[in-house]
Motif scaffolding. Structure first.
Motif, PDB file in Angstrom:
ATOM      1  N   THR A 246      52.592  65.564 126.977  1.00 21.32           N
ATOM      2  CA  THR A 246      52.373  65.308 125.543  1.00 21.32           C
ATOM      3  C   THR A 246      50.889  65.179 125.234  1.00 21.32           C
ATOM      4  OG1 THR A 246      54.499  64.140 125.430  1.00 21.32           O
ATOM      5  CG2 THR A 246      52.943  63.761 123.632  1.00 21.32           C
ATOM      6  N   ALA A 247      50.163  64.449 126.093  1.00 20.08           N
ATOM      7  CA  ALA A 247      48.725  64.264 125.887  1.00 20.08           C
ATOM      8  C   ALA A 247      47.966  65.583 126.025  1.00 20.08           C
ATOM      9  CB  ALA A 247      48.186  63.241 126.879  1.00 20.08           C
ATOM     10  N   GLU A 248      48.360  66.395 127.005  1.00 20.68           N
ATOM     11  CA  GLU A 248      47.705  67.693 127.184  1.00 20.68           C
ATOM     12  C   GLU A 248      47.952  68.606 125.991  1.00 20.68           C
ATOM     13  OE1 GLU A 248      49.393  68.987 130.856  1.00 20.68           O
ATOM     14  OE2 GLU A 248      47.793  68.098 132.081  1.00 20.68           O
ATOM     15  N   ALA A 249      49.197  68.591 125.480  1.00 20.45           N
ATOM     16  CA  ALA A 249      49.518  69.433 124.324  1.00 20.45           C
ATOM     17  C   ALA A 249      48.741  69.003 123.081  1.00 20.45           C
ATOM     18  CB  ALA A 249      51.021  69.373 124.047  1.00 20.45           C
TER      19      ALA A 249
END
Length: 275
Positions: free
Chosen positions: A14-17
């Protein structure tokens, strides 16, 4: 463990996206050092491994045939009256920690030169926060235990499912007391000191092993213990250099997943026991 890792992997994706990076303005960042000056990885792990191995050897092989307690309870020490004589497990752990410290010093003596006082100071200061947090919360819990209302709460907690398995009652009791004290160790110690004999008798009458009783208490202590005022949470955030706003949501999720698993298994055991 599986649920916790799955949650962390989901949070990472989620953080990477969202394009989230490492972040800025963090405190307590580690000091980067040249890899060439670091000791061998196996040797670095040796002091930690030695603590476990030496503890096991002392507990299982040495102390059963070695009356170390009598050394300090007789004159001139007479430490028993001072209330400072611990169990064999405590002695084994203290000796094994000393062995681990000495090994760490011997493995890389060059890095110890000129850094010994600094390392001791950093270790003492770092341990102080954890010690004070835990001690103050266990003390707070023991004060709570002396209040008149505590007995009413205790009576209600220990009468959960009075004719079935003691596991649910024990888990809820330890959980609630851990939340009140803000300490897993504090909540569990108060619950077992106050109700341990009651739960042992209850378990014996219903065919529940003491080992299972202990595992459930240990697992359940990490439930409401995860509240923001918990000493371990405060210590962790202090060491990591993060705030409750930045990290508490994920800490809460991980600890609740673990305790939720415990309650699910207790419920399943109760259903199978009833059937």
């Amino acid at each position: 463990m599986t649920c916790g890792i799955a949650y962390l992997e989901w949070r990472k994706r989620t953080a990477e996206a969202a394009g989230e990076g490492y972040g800025e303005n963090h405190t307590n960042e580690p000091i980067m050092v040249d890899d060439d000056s670091l000791p061998n990885a196996f040797l670095s792990a040796l002091p930690l491994i030695s603590v476990l191995v030496v503890t096991l050897i002392l507990q299982k092989l040495v102390f059963p045939h070695w009356d170390i307690i009598s050394w300090v309870t007789k004159k001139p020490y007479n430490m028993l009256s001072a209330g400072v004589v611990g169990t064999m497990n405590n002695w084994a752990l203290m000796i094994s920690l000393i062995v681990g410290i000495l090994l760490a010093m011997l493995i890389n003596p060059k890095r110890m030169q000129g850094n010994l006082a600094k390392a001791i100071n950093a270790g003492a200061i770092g341990s102080l926060l954890a010690v004070i947090n835990t001690a103050s919360e266990v003390g707070f819990g023991n004060v709570i235990k002396t209040l008149p209302g505590f007995q009413s709460i205790a009576h209600a907690l220990t009468n959960i499912n009075p004719h079935g398995s003691p596991l649910l009652s024990e888990a809820v009791t330890v959980n609630v007391l851990s939340g009140v004290t803000g300490s897993a160790s504090g909540g569990m110690s108060i619950a077992l000191d106050t109700f341990g004999k009651h739960y042992l008798e209850w378990a014996a009458n219903t065919g529940i092993s003491p080992q299972l009783l202990h595992r459930v208490a240990a697992m359940a202590s990490g439930g409401m213990d995860t509240l923001p005022h918990n000493g371990a949470v405060i210590t962790l955030l202090g060491i990591a250099g993060l705030t409750h706003k930045q990290a508490y949501k994920d800490i809460f999720a991980i600890t609740i997943l673990k305790t939720g698993t415990c309650f699910f298994l207790i419920g399943l055991q109760s259903i199978l026991h009833f059937v």
